[in-house]
Design a protein around this motif. Sequence first.
Motif, PDB file in Angstrom:
ATOM      1  N   ALA A  83      31.184  41.324  65.900  1.00 13.22           N
ATOM      2  CA  ALA A  83      31.049  40.571  64.652  1.00 13.22           C
ATOM      3  C   ALA A  83      31.803  39.256  64.761  1.00 13.22           C
ATOM      4  N   ASP A  84      31.460  38.324  63.899  1.00 14.93           N
ATOM      5  CA  ASP A  84      32.225  37.084  63.792  1.00 14.93           C
ATOM      6  C   ASP A  84      33.455  37.330  62.918  1.00 14.93           C
ATOM      7  N   VAL A  85      34.485  36.545  63.148  1.00 16.86           N
ATOM      8  CA  VAL A  85      35.733  36.730  62.402  1.00 16.86           C
ATOM      9  C   VAL A  85      35.508  36.560  60.902  1.00 16.86           C
ATOM     10  N   GLU A 153      26.354  48.701  61.219  1.00 17.17           N
ATOM     11  CA  GLU A 153      26.272  47.610  62.194  1.00 17.17           C
ATOM     12  C   GLU A 153      26.928  46.371  61.609  1.00 17.17           C
ATOM     13  N   PRO A 154      27.798  45.713  62.398  1.00 24.54           N
ATOM     14  CA  PRO A 154      28.191  46.041  63.772  1.00 24.54           C
ATOM     15  C   PRO A 154      28.946  47.367  63.844  1.00 24.54           C
ATOM     16  N   VAL A 155      28.950  47.938  65.028  1.00 24.29           N
ATOM     17  CA  VAL A 155      29.499  49.276  65.220  1.00 24.29           C
ATOM     18  C   VAL A 155      30.973  49.316  64.836  1.00 24.29           C
ATOM     19  N   PHE A 182      34.841  45.102  67.156  1.00 22.89           N
ATOM     20  CA  PHE A 182      34.983  43.988  68.091  1.00 22.89           C
ATOM     21  C   PHE A 182      34.587  42.693  67.386  1.00 22.89           C
ATOM     22  N   VAL A 183      35.319  41.620  67.680  1.00 21.72           N
ATOM     23  CA  VAL A 183      35.017  40.317  67.083  1.00 21.72           C
ATOM     24  C   VAL A 183      34.959  39.255  68.175  1.00 21.72           C
TER      25      VAL A 183
END
Length: 207
Positions: A83-85, A153-155, A182-183
């Motif tokens: 993902a984005d922050v 989603e995202p996971v 996760f980013v």
Amino acid sequence: MNPIHRKSLIILALLWGGALIAFVAIHMFLMLPQRKESALLGEKLMQKQLMYDSSKAAAREQARGILTQKVKALKGELDRFVADVDELDKIWFSISGIADEIGVDTFQSRGIDSESYSLIPNCYDIGTASVEVSFSGSFRKFARFVNQLERYEPVVFIDNFTITRSRKEDSPPEAKLILSVFVRVPEEDKIKEEGPGAVSPAIEEVI
């Protein structure tokens, strides 16, 4: 000049003239068609070369199109895990909404990292963001909550969880989970991390 010699010269001249005429005739009837055939063959070869170049260019375009599709597919697959922050607040809010939908009690969440995310050692592009969530509810509600997270989603990864019995009688168990996603590391943070004299991994690899 001796008449015999003159006659011999005339005969020799006639023979040479006949040979020359025969040579010219052979050249016209044999060599010229061959030249035309060679010219036609050269033209056909040029056409074949143009067709080959065109098909080669088309193949490159097709390969480029296939590669573009694969890159898009890989990007879409990556988006399932990273993902984005600036999406983090939305993600944590959505998880809170899942808890409300299931009907757990006393849902709470708090960030674990001092910043919105933390860097992964020796990883240039990806970081992690984590929160601790806690709530009370039946085991059935806990299972539904975990099942919803698995589909998100995202996971969302469950790094750790504990379930403890409530100290109060007739109260549901209390659950505590560490959730992580996760980013992508923003470009400006990559520059800060590298420092003014640092070389990015991509450039360093080329060097």
